[in-house]
Design a protein around this motif. Sequence first.
Motif, PDB file in Angstrom:
ATOM      1  N   ILE A  23       4.153  53.377  43.736  1.00 32.71           N
ATOM      2  CA  ILE A  23       5.547  53.730  44.018  1.00 32.71           C
ATOM      3  C   ILE A  23       5.638  54.558  45.296  1.00 32.71           C
ATOM      4  O   ILE A  23       6.502  54.313  46.145  1.00 32.71           O
ATOM      5  N   ASP A  24       4.740  55.520  45.450  1.00 32.42           N
ATOM      6  CA  ASP A  24       4.719  56.322  46.671  1.00 32.42           C
ATOM      7  C   ASP A  24       4.479  55.453  47.903  1.00 32.42           C
ATOM      8  O   ASP A  24       5.095  55.658  48.955  1.00 32.42           O
ATOM      9  N   THR A  25       3.594  54.474  47.774  1.00 36.75           N
ATOM     10  CA  THR A  25       3.291  53.584  48.890  1.00 36.75           C
ATOM     11  C   THR A  25       4.500  52.730  49.261  1.00 36.75           C
ATOM     12  O   THR A  25       4.793  52.535  50.447  1.00 36.75           O
ATOM     13  N   ILE A  26       5.218  52.239  48.271  1.00 36.34           N
ATOM     14  CA  ILE A  26       6.405  51.426  48.543  1.00 36.34           C
ATOM     15  C   ILE A  26       7.466  52.254  49.258  1.00 36.34           C
ATOM     16  O   ILE A  26       8.071  51.809  50.242  1.00 36.34           O
ATOM     17  N   ILE A  27       7.689  53.465  48.798  1.00 36.67           N
ATOM     18  CA  ILE A  27       8.696  54.329  49.429  1.00 36.67           C
ATOM     19  C   ILE A  27       8.264  54.711  50.840  1.00 36.67           C
ATOM     20  O   ILE A  27       9.084  54.716  51.767  1.00 36.67           O
ATOM     21  N   LEU A  28       6.988  55.008  51.023  1.00 36.79           N
ATOM     22  CA  LEU A  28       6.496  55.343  52.353  1.00 36.79           C
ATOM     23  C   LEU A  28       6.633  54.156  53.307  1.00 36.79           C
ATOM     24  O   LEU A  28       7.016  54.324  54.468  1.00 36.79           O
ATOM     25  N   SER A  29       6.354  52.949  52.834  1.00 35.07           N
ATOM     26  CA  SER A  29       6.501  51.749  53.660  1.00 35.07           C
ATOM     27  C   SER A  29       7.961  51.536  54.045  1.00 35.07           C
ATOM     28  O   SER A  29       8.264  51.164  55.185  1.00 35.07           O
ATOM     29  N   TYR A  30       8.872  51.756  53.107  1.00 36.88           N
ATOM     30  CA  TYR A  30      10.304  51.635  53.398  1.00 36.88           C
ATOM     31  C   TYR A  30      10.714  52.635  54.480  1.00 36.88           C
ATOM     32  O   TYR A  30      11.420  52.281  55.424  1.00 36.88           O
ATOM     33  N   CYS A  31      10.271  53.864  54.328  1.00 37.37           N
ATOM     34  CA  CYS A  31      10.632  54.900  55.303  1.00 37.37           C
ATOM     35  C   CYS A  31      10.069  54.583  56.685  1.00 37.37           C
ATOM     36  O   CYS A  31      10.755  54.771  57.694  1.00 37.37           O
ATOM     37  N   HIS A  42      14.067  46.435  58.008  1.00 41.19           N
ATOM     38  CA  HIS A  42      14.183  44.986  58.198  1.00 41.19           C
ATOM     39  C   HIS A  42      13.319  44.192  57.229  1.00 41.19           C
ATOM     40  O   HIS A  42      13.665  43.064  56.887  1.00 41.19           O
ATOM     41  N   TYR A  43      12.206  44.741  56.805  1.00 43.73           N
ATOM     42  CA  TYR A  43      11.251  43.981  56.000  1.00 43.73           C
ATOM     43  C   TYR A  43      11.267  44.346  54.520  1.00 43.73           C
ATOM     44  O   TYR A  43      10.514  43.798  53.743  1.00 43.73           O
ATOM     45  N   ALA A  44      12.133  45.243  54.129  1.00 42.66           N
ATOM     46  CA  ALA A  44      12.218  45.658  52.726  1.00 42.66           C
ATOM     47  C   ALA A  44      12.976  44.614  51.918  1.00 42.66           C
ATOM     48  O   ALA A  44      13.869  43.946  52.437  1.00 42.66           O
TER      49      ALA A  44
END
Length: 63
Positions: A23-31, A42-44
């Motif tokens: 979950i932390d990785t997904i949020i960090l990738s979004y940010c 753009h890629y989320a």
Amino acid sequence: MALCWGLGYVVATLFFAAVEMSIDTIILSYCQDAEEHQGTAHYAPPLLIETFDEQNEVQRIAQ
């Protein structure tokens, strides 16, 4: 019996640690994606974008 409880606790703890890290990785990738594209990811996936947009609107109303 105590060995089963102990093993179950260890397995559950490791499982939830892996879920938390994902979950932390997904949020960090979004940010990171939003930062690279001037505030718009753009890629989320669309559901993730909608979720964060709803939270931003709640924060805007509260201010």
